[in-house]
Design a protein around this motif. Structure first.
Motif, short mmCIF file in Angstrom:
data_model
loop_
_atom_site.label_atom_id
_atom_site.label_comp_id
_atom_site.label_asym_id
_atom_site.label_seq_id
_atom_site.Cartn_x
_atom_site.Cartn_y
_atom_site.Cartn_z
N HIS A 704 31.37 -65.75 -22.92
CA HIS A 704 32.21 -65.12 -23.48
C HIS A 704 33.19 -64.18 -22.77
N LEU A 705 34.45 -64.33 -22.51
CA LEU A 705 35.47 -63.91 -21.89
C LEU A 705 36.42 -62.66 -22.62
N GLN A 706 36.47 -61.73 -22.06
CA GLN A 706 37.45 -60.79 -22.64
C GLN A 706 38.32 -60.10 -21.38
N LEU A 707 39.51 -60.84 -21.24
CA LEU A 707 40.39 -60.52 -20.42
C LEU A 707 41.78 -59.74 -20.55
N THR A 708 42.21 -58.98 -19.80
CA THR A 708 43.55 -58.23 -19.83
C THR A 708 44.22 -58.60 -18.82
N ILE A 709 45.32 -59.14 -18.95
CA ILE A 709 46.61 -59.66 -17.99
C ILE A 709 47.78 -58.95 -18.40
N PRO A 710 48.67 -59.05 -17.66
CA PRO A 710 50.34 -58.85 -17.96
C PRO A 710 50.66 -59.31 -18.92
N ARG A 711 51.43 -58.79 -20.03
CA ARG A 711 51.95 -59.39 -21.16
C ARG A 711 52.77 -60.57 -21.22
N ASP A 712 53.48 -60.72 -20.23
CA ASP A 712 54.34 -61.84 -20.13
C ASP A 712 53.62 -63.02 -19.24
N SER A 713 52.13 -62.96 -18.78
CA SER A 713 51.64 -63.88 -17.80
C SER A 713 51.09 -65.14 -18.74
N THR A 714 51.10 -66.35 -17.92
CA THR A 714 50.44 -67.50 -18.39
C THR A 714 49.03 -67.61 -17.70
N LEU A 715 47.96 -67.43 -18.64
CA LEU A 715 46.83 -67.57 -17.86
C LEU A 715 46.06 -69.10 -17.87
N ALA A 716 45.92 -69.77 -16.78
CA ALA A 716 45.25 -70.88 -16.69
C ALA A 716 43.84 -70.88 -16.37
N LEU A 717 42.93 -71.29 -17.12
CA LEU A 717 41.42 -71.35 -16.70
C LEU A 717 41.09 -72.56 -16.21
N THR A 718 40.39 -72.78 -14.90
CA THR A 718 39.84 -74.03 -14.68
C THR A 718 38.53 -74.01 -14.77
N ILE A 719 37.82 -74.77 -15.37
CA ILE A 719 36.45 -74.69 -15.84
C ILE A 719 35.79 -75.90 -14.98
N TYR A 720 34.63 -75.50 -14.23
CA TYR A 720 33.62 -76.36 -13.90
C TYR A 720 32.32 -76.24 -14.55
N GLU A 721 32.06 -76.99 -15.40
CA GLU A 721 30.67 -76.99 -16.04
C GLU A 721 29.74 -78.04 -15.51
N ALA A 722 28.37 -77.56 -15.38
CA ALA A 722 27.52 -78.57 -14.49
C ALA A 722 26.16 -78.45 -14.88
N SER A 723 25.56 -79.50 -14.92
CA SER A 723 24.01 -79.53 -15.16
C SER A 723 23.33 -80.32 -13.89
N ASN A 724 22.19 -80.03 -13.82
CA ASN A 724 21.69 -80.40 -12.48
C ASN A 724 20.59 -81.58 -12.82
N ASP A 725 21.22 -82.33 -13.66
CA ASP A 725 20.54 -83.64 -14.19
C ASP A 725 20.73 -85.13 -13.93
N LEU A 726 21.61 -85.00 -12.89
CA LEU A 726 22.14 -86.41 -12.59
C LEU A 726 21.03 -87.43 -12.29
N LEU A 727 19.92 -87.12 -11.71
CA LEU A 727 18.78 -88.00 -11.27
C LEU A 727 17.89 -88.40 -12.48
N HIS A 728 17.91 -87.65 -13.51
CA HIS A 728 17.16 -88.17 -14.66
C HIS A 728 17.98 -88.12 -16.25
N ASN A 729 19.46 -88.08 -15.84
CA ASN A 729 20.22 -88.16 -17.07
C ASN A 729 20.29 -89.29 -17.47
N PRO A 730 19.83 -89.78 -18.89
CA PRO A 730 19.91 -91.36 -19.34
C PRO A 730 21.34 -91.94 -19.34
N LEU A 731 22.26 -91.02 -19.17
CA LEU A 731 23.80 -91.90 -19.03
C LEU A 731 23.87 -92.41 -17.66
#
Length: 760
Positions: A704-731
């Motif tokens: 949960h993010l609560q951010l305060t930035i300058p009013r005329d700014s555009t915020l770009a969030l780049t997200i890296y979501e990771a699970s440490n299950d590559l070796l046992h992930n069924p996919l």
């Protein structure tokens, strides 16, 4: 006869070097019968084994298993453990929910309490954490068991704290120090840590003020095998530190002592940090610290430890700890300088010193320093060129690192012998003048800029005494001259090994230069050797032999496993997938996925995910697309008040995940609160690579993010979501690593990563 004296002197020097290491640690005897009131390494090992069966980082299944085991172990000691749970982000922007484990032994007096501290989480994602820091937790559990068996009520309260999330950013320590009421009652903390799996445990002081009272009380406690010196203390105070004890010092001004071992650094944070590779002598050494310190500080007045005064201190065989006040530094330096001047006058008066021979004696000194300095400086770059796979050992200390230390130390000795054979033609007393002048300059620099290293003057006194004897005697006894070199051998030998082990082989220059400087201090014994060329040849051949031995042990085996990496990287915006690795030299296992179509990432193509050494991806290869649900991003609020824009954003995982990294574009963020935890103004002002937060997730919780930035700014969030299950992930059907491979530590590894950028 002189040859016999030379050989015997050399053998005694080697014996003194051996003893400088041998005397620093106890020897473990397995399955020995030990009284219940004494520390038992075997009993401590039971705890290590039970804690290190699986990786137990925050959010991992085994993490809660280890926590429950420790709660049960404390109850078995008759204590009443409690837990403290809460979110913290520390100073590194690493958010996690830490769960600390606490217990308390009540004392008879209402004064300050003694804290016994270690952390129970392992490093994500593959470390078994036997040394770091199950060994510390086990030391405390066994020490408390032995202490309680004495049935003696301590004067001071004893608090036991097993922190959580130390590996993520000292989060558990931050939670305790800033939110637990017991923190204000602590007078001294003893922290047990590790950065390897063996070797002597070094005592490092944490204090905002002076160390004099701490050293006085440490010496009074009389641990049998102290390994500590004020040079490391002075350097430590100048550098950014990252142990739990740092939080206690910075946030609550609590004095403390770290006890940490660093040998076998290649095991640090790896799957090989296991029960079998933990050095039993090292664990016994930790116990040999804890028991006398626990008995002493449970009775001492912990409210009177703080002082503005500092002491110089160091350990030597037979004498244990030697210390003296900082106020003695300049008088001792002045005494050495005055003694040197008097000896020079006396030597010229007795015609035992000659200006020409003194000047010529500076030539081998200068040459030895330059040649050995260059050897040390270029050793690591050359080794990485010859063995590119060494770049993949991120600790910088290779499995055959001890062979390299021996090799370059012997090469430095050989070069020094050769220089003095070729150019050191004068009498021994004249050859001592240039080294004395150099060492006085070094000690002068230390006195002004690195006072903790001022004990280097002690071996210089031995060299001055040798010069006095040589001025007055033409043929002094070789044993007497050898005895005067013992301080140099005992003080500097451990340093020659310590620097490249603890800081990596890139610090080999410290070993080669220190070997050379120590050689100068041994000239009273070595200068009389008539066959310097033969000793130079022998040293060089031995050095080359160790290089050959290192070459034949450079390849990876089951015991010397190759640290490899592989992640699946799915760009949800472009609907593209890649295999990615941090490896410079591909193993057969990694090459299955990073094959002939591999490419190198473009600069700034991928954010630098949080890692100890800022390691980024080195090679990529196209991968098949998999149906993986990206995180759900919800804007709960987007309002403008005055000149600021206030955003409330939730990020909810749609699969089982372990970690979420969030980066922003280059805009000022005046306020950020993550899962109710505000990030500090300092962190927000000094963010690197756009990093906002790394959330190490437990129980698949939202971010949960609560951010305060300058009013005329555009915020770009780049997200890296990771699970440490590559070796046992069924996919996926990624096979297990071969036995001579292990997961690369310090990086996000064996992970399925989804990246997504969203603008607000």
């Amino acid at each position: 006869m002189k040859n016999i004296h030379s050989v015997s002197s050399l053998l005694l020097i080697l014996l003194a070097i051996f003893w400088s290491f041998k005397s620093s640690m106890p020897s473990y005897t397995p399955h020995s019968s030990i009284a219940d009131t004494l520390f038992s390494t075997d009993r401590a090992l039971v705890h290590v084994e039970n804690m290190s069966k699986e990786p137990h980082a925050v959010g991992f299944v085994a993490h809660s298993d280890v926590r429950e085991y420790l709660i049960s172990a404390l109850k078995n000691l008759g204590l009443q453990p409690s837990i403290q749970e809460g979110y913290t982000a520390g100073d590194w922007g690493n958010l996690s929910k830490a769960t600390n484990i606490l217990a308390r032994i009540k004392g008879s007096n209402p004064g300050k309490a003694l804290l016994l501290l270690s952390h129970y989480d392992s490093s994500p994602h593959s470390s078994l954490g036997a040394s770091d820091a199950a060994s510390g937790v086990a030391t405390i559990l066994e020490g408390i068991r032995a202490f309680l068996h004495e049935n003696k009520l301590p004067k001071n309260d004893i608090i036991i704290l097993f922190t959580d999330a130390e590996e993520l950013g000292l989060n558990g320590a931050d939670l305790f120090v800033n939110q637990h009421p017991w923190a204000k009652e602590i007078g001294l903390a003893l922290n047990f840590e590790a950065r390897g799996s063996g070797g002597p445990s070094y005592m490092l002081i944490e204090t905002n003020k002076g160390n004099a009272n701490l050293i006085k009380e440490f010496t009074a406690a009389d641990p049998q095998y102290p390994v500590a010196n004020s040079l490391v203390y002075s350097i430590y105070k100048m550098l950014p530190n990252d142990t739990d004890l740092t939080v206690f010092r910075e946030d609550m001004d609590i004095e403390g002592m770290n006890f940490a071992f660093i040998d076998d650094h290649y095991d640090y944070h790896t799957f090989r940090d296991d029960y079998d590779r933990l050095d039993r002598n090292t664990l016994a050494h930790q116990g040999s610290y804890l028991m006398p310190l626990l008995k002493h500080f449970s009775e001492a007045d912990l409210g009177r430890l703080q002082t503005i005064n500092d002491s110089v201190y160091f350990n030597v065989p037979f004498f244990k700890m030697v210390s003296y006040p900082f106020e003695y530094i300049f008088p001792m330096l002045l005494l050495a300088v005055v003694t040197f001047i008097i000896l020079m006058i006396l030597g010229f008066q007795k015609r035992r010193l000659n200006i020409k021979e003194i000047a010529l004696g500076a030539i081998p000194l200068f040459l030895a320093l330059v040649i050995n300095g260059l050897i040390g400086y270029f050793s690591w770059p050359v080794l990485k060129w010859a063995y590119p796979e060494y770049q993949d050992i991120l600790q910088g200390f290779t499995y055959n690192g001890y062979s390299y230390i021996a090799a370059f130390t012997l090469l430095s000795v050989g070069v020094s012998f050769w220089c003095y054979h070729k150019f050191g033609k004068g009498s021994t007393q004249n050859l001592l003048v240039a080294p004395l002048l150099l060492w006085l300059l070094i000690c002068g620099g230390l006195a002004f800029y690195l006072k903790g290293g001022s004990f280097f003057i002690i071996p210089v006194y031995g060299l001055l005494a040798s010069l006095l004897i040589l001025i007055n005697q033409k043929s002094p006894h070789s044993i007497l001259m050898l005895l005067l070199t013992l301080p140099a051998i005992w003080i500097f030998s451990p340093f020659i090994k310590m620097f490249p082990v603890g800081l990596g082989l890139k610090m080999m220059i410290a070993s080669t230069l220190l070997t050379t400087l120590t050689f100068f201090l041994l000239l009273p014994a070595l200068g009389t050797f008539k066959k310097k060329l033969q000793y130079a040849t022998l040293s060089l051949l031995l050095g080359i032999s160790f290089l050959i031995a290192a070459h034949f042990s450079a390849s990876y085996t089951v015991d010397r496993a190759n640290p490899t990496s592989l992640v699946y990287l799915l760009d949800a915006d472009k609907n593209q997938a890649h295999w990615a690795t941090y490896d410079h030299v591909l193993s057969g296992w990694t090459a299955q996925y990073i094959g002939v179509q591999k490419e190198h990432p473009q600069p700034n193509e991928h954010k630098t995910l949080s890692s100890k050494y800022g390691t980024g991806f080195t090679q990529l290869s196209a991968a098949p697309l998999k149906s993986i649900s990206p995180p759900l991003i919800t804007t709960n609020k987007d309002t403008i008040v005055g000149g600021y824009r206030h955003l409330d954003i939730s990020i909810s995982p749609q699969r089982e995940v372990n970690r979420l990294e969030i980066f922003t574009n280059d805009i000022p963020i005046s306020k950020a609160i993550i899962n109710t935890i505000p990030l500090s103004d300092y962190f927000l002002a000094h963010r690197t690579n756009g990093k906002l937060i790394s959330h190490y997730i437990s129980n698949n919780e939202d971010t949960h993010l609560q951010l305060t930035i300058p009013r005329d700014s555009t915020l770009a969030l780049t997200i890296y979501e990771a699970s440490n299950d590559l070796l046992h992930n069924p996919l996926f059907s990624v096979p297990q690593r071969p036995q001579d491979n292990i997961p690369k530590p310090f990086v996000l590894n064996d992970a399925v990563i989804i990246t997504k950028t969203i603008r607000f």
